[in-house]
Design an enzyme around this catalytic site. Structure first.
Site, PDB file in Angstrom:
ATOM      1  N   ASP A   1      16.666 -43.604 -35.373  1.00  0.00           N
ATOM      2  CA  ASP A   1      16.174 -42.502 -36.196  1.00  0.00           C
ATOM      3  C   ASP A   1      14.707 -42.815 -36.493  1.00  0.00           C
ATOM      4  OD1 ASP A   1      15.270 -41.031 -38.351  1.00  0.00           O
ATOM      5  OD2 ASP A   1      17.051 -41.344 -39.587  1.00  0.00           O
TER       6      ASP A   1
ATOM      7  N   GLN B   1      10.838 -41.758 -39.953  1.00  0.00           N
ATOM      8  CA  GLN B   1       9.883 -42.431 -40.849  1.00  0.00           C
ATOM      9  C   GLN B   1       8.980 -43.405 -40.119  1.00  0.00           C
ATOM     10  OE1 GLN B   1       9.477 -41.590 -43.934  1.00  0.00           O
ATOM     11  NE2 GLN B   1      11.293 -40.320 -44.196  1.00  0.00           N
TER      12      GLN B   1
END
Lengths: 412, 148
Positions: free
Chosen positions: A206, A209
């Site tokens: 993921d 960020q």
């Protein structure tokens, strides 16, 4: 603009690229420290979206007319930009989505439904954002598989020995955040990938960020899937991407059905389109993709090495400031951190703190950051979070401290 | 700081720090749960209703200064009132906090300190959570109250 070659960053110059940073709130200069929630947009991204609508708006992959050809080339050109940004081998490996959440759901539903069965296991970590928890929970429930969670340390780091113990022949995928949104921890993803690959297990990262803050090379990482959210990396909301290794994407069935994802349709059967279109049903967010392409160009121009270096300086500076304050506790003190400071102030609930800071012009996030398991780990309902981008300054962090002091006076 | 002082009046800060009526009535006649998913505020409210009159009210939970002070002052305010009066007070308070009405200060007494909340839209839910919860408790709703 910065001098890319030397990888230094002129923060006052880049700030001028962001119209919203020029505004005031409650007659005070805006101090925007909520970048992990969403980033601000540079003029070039705003202009790219406007220009798309003003000059070439039409549907892609369909028309023989000029506008449709221009729109298609802008849309596919943006895909090439994202491909180069991640250093993917081919544009076939870049699927447009609405963002990281949709990218993870795509993998959970398409890869998961075809390759995860009863008794199989999926590994995530305690640090994950809800968007890297819930799609896997839904899949586990449907398939009779189970979710294994790598525990974390008090500092907010993944416990690698425990990870090693969780890996088994039952593990079918490992899904890990590259950078934690709640604490800023940069996870040791190279090690995590290497250990999974030793057993032939694919790994999804993921990247929501990470991508706005550091260079990401999917070939060097050798991850199997990587997810992006355009709006967290200075692009528009509503657009994002999934990188997947071509061989894996080829084996995965389509997820959404509709136009654009097919070659031919009859009531007897349908022939699906090639990659990446197989996963892109319906008219996409063309303007969003064009805007995200502009954001990627902008990041290249500023230089991600310069971005990382400046943000590391901001993190060190901000951490030292908050550490020196009475009654302030920082959550997440990992050795490798992105520029995120999660904290609490004695006797002041994060939401009250957020309200006081807001009136000083300082925008922070107060809440559980869509990472409730992390909050449960520290035994708090919420934290305050200051998350930085390359356009933030040390003076803004000084303002944060002054504002926290005011809150402490009010609640004394 | 002036608007902040309007929001965080002394009485609110005091009740936020030293909430009254904390805990749980073991032999309660009415109870309800409140939850503000956005903030994570949680509230468990127990009441003793004797005939038609609230004789005791207690709460436990976790929340910001506004929601804690609101629960503290709400439990103070409902004690001694009959159920019809409580329902009317709920409406009056919610009107004040949302800014949808400007109730007579005499009607609200001390609760008028929450008049600053309507200027802070993000915090209205904090102030109204305990009131929605008491409304649920006296109407016998088993569903947890959520401000979303």
């Amino acid at each position: 603009m910065s001098t890319n070659g030397e990888q230094t960053l002129d923060v006052e110059a880049v700030r001028k690229d962001f119209p919203v940073l020029q505004r005031t709130v409650y007659d005070r200069p805006l101090v925007y420290l909520d970048n992990a929630a969403t980033s601000q947009k540079p003029r070039c991204v705003i202009d790219a979206v406007s220009r798309y609508y003003e000059e070439i708006n039409s549907n892609v992959h369909r028309g023989v007319h000029r506008l449709s050809m221009d729109a298609t080339s802008a849309y596919e050109g943006a895909r090439e930009k994202v491909q180069r940004f991640l250093n993917a081998r081919s544009t076939k490996e870049i699927v447009w989505t609405r963002g990281t959440t949709e990218s993870i759901n795509l993998v959970a539903q398409s890869f998961g439904r075809s390759q995860i069965h009863a008794g199989d296991e999926i590994i995530i970590s305690h640090l994950e954002h809800h968007s890297n928890i819930v799609p896997w929970q839904l899949l586990c429930e449907e398939r009779g598989a189970s979710l294994k969670v790598i525990p974390m340390s008090e500092r907010g780091e993944i416990l690698l020995d425990a990870y090693e113990e969780l890996l088994s022949e039952r593990t079918k995928i490992v899904a890990i955040g590259h950078v934690s949104n709640a604490l800023g921890t940069v996870n040791p993803v190279e090690h995590i990938i290497q250990r999974a690959h030793a057993r032939g297990i694919p790994v999804l990262l993921d990247g929501a960020q990470a991508a706005p803050h550091m260079k990401v090379d999917v070939q060097v990482l050798d991850c199997d899937f990587y997810t992006l959210s355009g709006h967290k990396m200075f692009g528009p909301t509503g657009i994002g991407a999934l990188y997947g290794k071509e061989a894996l994407l080829e084996r995965m069935p389509p997820w959404h059905g509709g136009g654009d994802m097919i070659k031919s349709v009859s009531f007897e059967g349908t022939v699906f389109n090639d990659l990446p279109y197989k996963f892109e049903a319906g008219t996409p967010d063309i303007a969003g993709a064009v805007g995200m392409g502009a954001a990627v160009d902008y990041l290249d121009q500023v230089g991600l090495d310069a971005v990382s270096a400046w943000e590391a300086e901001l993190l060190t500076y901000g951490t030292a400031l908050l550490d020196a304050m009475d009654g302030v506790r920082i959550f997440g003190t990992a050795e490798h951190k992105a520029a995120v400071i999660s904290f609490e102030v004695d006797g002041i609930h994060p939401h009250d703190l957020g309200t006081v800071l807001d009136r000083e012009g300082v925008a922070i996030r107060a809440g559980h950051h869509c990472a409730q398991p992390v909050m449960q780990f520290y035994g708090v309902p919420a934290t305050a979070r200051a998350s930085m981008a390359f356009y933030n300054t040390k003076a803004e962090l000084d303002t944060l401290v002054v504002a926290i002091n005011k809150a402490q006076e009010l609640f004394a | 700081m002036d608007e902040l002082r309007d929001l965080y009046q002394e009485m609110i800060l005091d009740h936020g720090k030293r909430p009254r009526n904390q805990g749980r009535i073991e032999a309660s006649t009415h109870e309800a749960d409140g939850h503000n998913p956005l903030c994570g505020d949680v509230l468990h409210l127990t009441l003793t209703v004797d005939g038609d009159t609230v004789t005791d009210a207690r709460f436990e939970g976790e929340g910001c200064a506004i929601s804690t002070a609101s629960a503290s002052m709400m439990t103070d305010a409902v004690k001694g009132k009959n159920l019809g009066e409580v329902k009317r007070l709920v409406d009056t308070f919610i009107g004040l906090a949302t800014g949808e009405s400007s109730p007579d200060p005499n009607e609200l007494g001390k609760l008028a300190v929450f008049s600053g909340v309507s200027e802070f839209p993000a915090r209205v839910k904090c102030a109204t959570l305990s009131w929605r919860t008491v409304e649920a408790a006296i109407s016998g709703s088993d569903e947890p109250i959520t401000t979303e």
